[in-house]
Write an enzyme that holds these catalytic residues in place. Structure first.
Site, PDB file in Angstrom:
ATOM      1  N   SER A 686       0.873  -1.016  -0.038  1.00  0.00           N
ATOM      2  CA  SER A 686      -0.096  -0.153   0.173  1.00  0.00           C
ATOM      3  C   SER A 686       1.063   1.310   0.034  1.00  0.00           C
ATOM      4  CB  SER A 686      -1.015   0.135   1.231  1.00  0.00           C
ATOM      5  OG  SER A 686      -0.311   0.217   2.203  1.00  0.00           O
ATOM      6  N   LYS A 729      -6.325   3.760   8.887  1.00  0.00           N
ATOM      7  CA  LYS A 729      -5.363   4.740   8.445  1.00  0.00           C
ATOM      8  C   LYS A 729      -5.989   5.925   8.353  1.00  0.00           C
ATOM      9  CE  LYS A 729      -3.270   1.303   5.378  1.00  0.00           C
ATOM     10  NZ  LYS A 729      -3.088   0.648   3.882  1.00  0.00           N
TER      11      LYS A 729
END
Ligand code: ADP
Length: 795
Positions: A686, A729
């Site tokens: 990611s 996140k």
């Protein structure tokens, strides 16, 4: 002189010395034994002589007395005389002794040695030695000890020898075939049965133990254990009765039987489950975590309607300190069940779960059985904490053992190695917790229903602090809201500047630190408050002492008098915070760090929650090498290579050049990429978009916007693929005060889970290709305007 192995059972019969005046002086040669499982020691002593107590000097901590030596004296002074006088008696004694020893099995080394001793030792020593070897009761032994005169001693011992010889003869007659075995037994420790024929005397001590064993047997018979277990226990108790106490196995067997009696074979608490009450209780105990509470209620509702446990096992997965354990505890409370937590972190031996076989020294049952013993009922709630941290080692796989525990098809007959009989675990309610599903063994994962418990937003944390944590801390420190006041801005300060976590654990600790500091002030204040009262009453010296003690601090307290009653409640503002907790640990450093090209902020997911992550890049002269630092996993390294390849192939389009102006970015250039916070291993795809942005900034010389964070996997062709952990996140970015978040287009659905108050502070950019990412990451976009380019080329 002979060394005798005397086995003593230390009883609590104090004051022995006041009853028995004559004793044996001895030299302790060896002490063996241990305190586990129960204190049990064997003392090896060498007898020296008889002595008599003349006067007891003191009793504690151990008796000290003035004594007189009784024998071995004449032996040295007029040896000849005694031998002549006793000639006949000692000769007779010797003959019996030889007869007895020869009836035993000479092939046993101890017997052969004894035979030799008979010839080598002085005759006067024989009565004492043989008395200790042959079967005699304690009382008889004491009589021999009291017989100070040798003649008397010989006379008393001879009948005992004869008795033993007769007993042996009888035994040999009745049990011809197994002669050898019996001889051996007699030599080491005479069998009870022989003794019963000639003499019915029993040792008092043994009687006592026997009573214990009988009690234990009674308990076993009246306990509600399974038939199989009962059979095993009765067999063991039969063995126990025959076993000498000095054998280590005695204690082991006894412990085993005691555990078997204690286990809750049939004991359970009655479930009281009412969904409405459960909902209220869960809501009262826990703020937020709606999804989790909803699922737990569903689970409980199903249980209410259908009373069997064959559903999946709930597993709460989330960062530390988000309340997983405490929800487990609440579940137990709503059901009215006992709660027991089994920490599995670091367990790498299957016997931790399933117990050790009883053949091992120090063997014990596994944690499941131990837990059942602790709670004392067979239907507790067991919280298997940290199933993701199970280890694996040569001692077998604990996960496999856990599987058996959790499998409803098998766990009604769970067999702990120590117990060695099946125990029904089907009534136990298991709940598991973990920080991440990635390291849970797949077979185990398959059995469980995963419920994600994400971290909290700042607003949620403030609520949790004020509804739950602060009241709890106040109570623990004996404070009241009249004494301390923590306003919400202060809590926010603690959350943002003193902690950086997904859960509330360090927040809780910081609040604890504040309460401690305030408790000191309050205690000091109370001291001062009481002072004038005391002076009024005039308690004389005691009072004076206090005044003089206070004299010193009083001068200081003029300036810093936080503790005086008018200042109550003590208000915790930012200055107080700084005093107590020290300077802030986390300052907003974001914009500062983004003041140079070649830095971008990525979002990472860790088992501890989401985190923001700075990616830094620099370039220097070189041969086109890429250096990566910051403990990166393989996938992350691949992302870096992908990013560079994509940028190189698109360099012209974006007008990216290396230091010498060439579009070949790696020509004469080395690149170094660094991911700070080096101690943590980072992996996963990611970070792809962040690396691209960071490098784009480096080669274009432009700054990345200071309030942008991003996450997303990239492909070689510049597409942005979805990634996991979006909620954590986003929360991390929000915690860090970032405003714009770039996420993959296909992660749009994940945004629904994010609380509205967080969403309203943030702008989300949904990107499906890298062009869109770069455009959003740089102020005014990144793409070079085609018209200008054409114009340039014309010129
Ligand atoms: P975990 O098991 O997830 O590591 P704990 O259950 O030990 O976390 O929680 C740590 C502390 O935080 C506990 O004292 C718990 O009561 C408190 N806590 C966590 N979440 C909440 C919540 N939503 N409401 C109230 N208290 C909470």
């Amino acid at each position: 002189s002979g060394t005798q192995n005397v086995q003593w059972k230390v009883t609590n019969n104090v004051k022995i010395w006041s009853v028995f005046r004559i004793g044996t002086a001895a030299l302790a040669v060896q002490v063996v034994g241990s305190n586990w499982p129960k204190p049990h020691y064997t003392l090896l002593v060498t007898g020296l002589c008889r002595f008599q107590i003349l006067q007891l000097l003191k009793e504690k901590p151990y008796p000290v007395a003035e004594v007189e030596q009784l024998d071995r004296l004449e032996q040295f002074t007029n040896q000849h005389k005694s031998e002549e006088e006793l000639g006949e008696l000692s000769e007779q004694f010797y003959k019996y002794a030889v007869q007895l020893v020869e009836m035993l099995d000479m092939s046993v080394p101890a017997v052969a040695k004894l035979r030799r001793l008979l010839d080598n030792l002085p005759r006067e020593a024989l009565p004492d030695i043989l008395t200790s070897i042959i079967r005699t009761s304690n009382q008889e032994k004491l009589q021999i000890l009291d017989a100070v005169r040798l003649e008397e001693r010989f006379k008393m011992t001879i009948p005992l020898l004869v008795r033993q010889i007769e007993g042996l003869k009888l035994l040999q007659k009745t049990r011809k075939p197994k002669q050898d075995d019996d001889k051996r037994v007699v030599a080491i420790r005479p069998n009870r049965r022989i003794n019963h024929i000639p003499s019915a005397t029993e040792d008092e001590e043994e009687e006592e133990d026997h009573d214990d064993v009988v009690m234990l047997e009674k308990k076993i018979r009246t306990s509600s254990m399974s038939e199989q277990a009962l059979k095993v226990c009765l067999k063991e108790i039969k063995r126990l009765k025959k076993m000498p106490q000095s054998m280590p196995e005695y204690a082991l067997t006894r412990n085993y039987l005691e555990l078997m009696v204690e286990l809750p074979w049939n004991k359970s608490t009655k479930d009281r489950l009412e969904i409405r009450a459960a909902r209220i209780l869960l809501d009262n105990d826990h703020y937020a975590m709606e999804k989790l509470k909803k699922r737990v209620l569903e689970y409980l509702a199903v249980r209410q309607l259908k009373n069997n446990l064959k559903g999946p096992i709930l597993c709460f997965v989330g960062p530390p300190g988000v309340g997983k354990t405490s929800v487990g505890r609440s579940i137990a409370k709503t059901l009215g069940r006992e709660f027991h937590r089994i920490a599995l972190g670091g367990v790498c031996d299957q016997s931790d779960i399933r117990g050790h076989r009883r053949t091992y020294v120090g063997s014990m049952p596994g944690r499941i059985i131990n837990g059942l013993k602790t709670v004392g009922v067979n239907n507790p709630v067991f919280l298997l904490d940290e199933v993701d941290k199970l280890g694996k080692s040569l001692q077998g796989d604990p996960a496999a053992a856990l599987l058996e525990v959790l499998d409803p098809e098998q766990n009604h007959s769970f067999t702990d190695h120590y117990l060695n009989v099946a125990f029904d675990l089907s009534q136990v309610l298991f709940i598991a917790t973990a920080n991440t599903t990635a390291t849970i063994p797949p077979a185990l994962l398959d059995r469980m229903e995963i419920i994600q418990v994400p971290g909290y937003t700042q607003e949620e944390k403030i609520e949790i602090a004020h509804r739950h944590l602060i009241p709890k801390q106040l109570e623990q420190h004996g404070l009241t809201p009249q004494q301390i006041q923590i306003p919400q801005v202060t809590t926010l300060d603690i959350i943002t500047r003193y902690t950086r976590e997904a859960g509330v654990r360090s927040l809780d600790r910081k609040l604890g630190a504040i309460c401690r500091a305030v408790a000191v002030k309050v205690a000091e204040g109370q001291h001062k408050e009481t002072k004038p009262d005391r002076a009024d009453v005039g308690e004389g010296e005691d009072c004076k002492e206090h005044v003089s003690e206070d004299a010193k601090p009083e001068s200081i307290s003029d300036t810093a008098d936080l503790a005086l009653p008018p200042e109550m409640p003590i208000l915790i503002d930012f200055h107080a915070l700084k005093d107590i907790l020290g300077p802030p640990m986390y300052e907003m450093e974001v914009s500062e760090r983004l003041s140079q090209p070649g830095v971008a902020i990525g979002l990472a997911w860790t088992p501890l929650g989401g985190e923001i992550m700075f990616v830094e890049a620099s370039r220097m002269d070189g041969e086109g090498q890429l250096t990566l630092t910051g403990q990166l996993g393989d996938v992350m390294k691949e992302s870096a290579h992908l990013a560079i390849s994509w940028l190189r192939s698109n360099a012209k389009r974006y007008q990216l050049t290396n230091a010498s102006g060439s579009f070949d970015l790696l020509d004469n250039t080395d690149i170094h990429l660094h991911f700070p916070a080096g101690a943590v291993t980072k992996d996963g795809p990611s970070a792809g978009v962040t690396i691209v942005t960071c490098l784009a900034s480096l080669f274009s010389g432009r700054l990345v916007c200071s309030d942008v964070a991003m996450t997303g996997e990239i492909t070689l062709r510049g597409l942005v693929l979805p990634v996991g952990g979006i909620k954590d996140k986003v929360l991390a970015a929000h915690r860090a005060g970032l405003k714009r978040i770039i996420i993959p287009q296909r992660n749009e659905k994940d945004l629904e889970e994010i609380a509205a108050n967080v969403r309203k502070d943030l702008t989300f950019v949904l990107a499906s290709c890298l062009d869109e990412v770069l455009n959003a990451a740089f102020d005014g976009g990144f793409a070079v305007k085609p018209r200008v380019e054409r114009l340039n080329s014309k010129l």
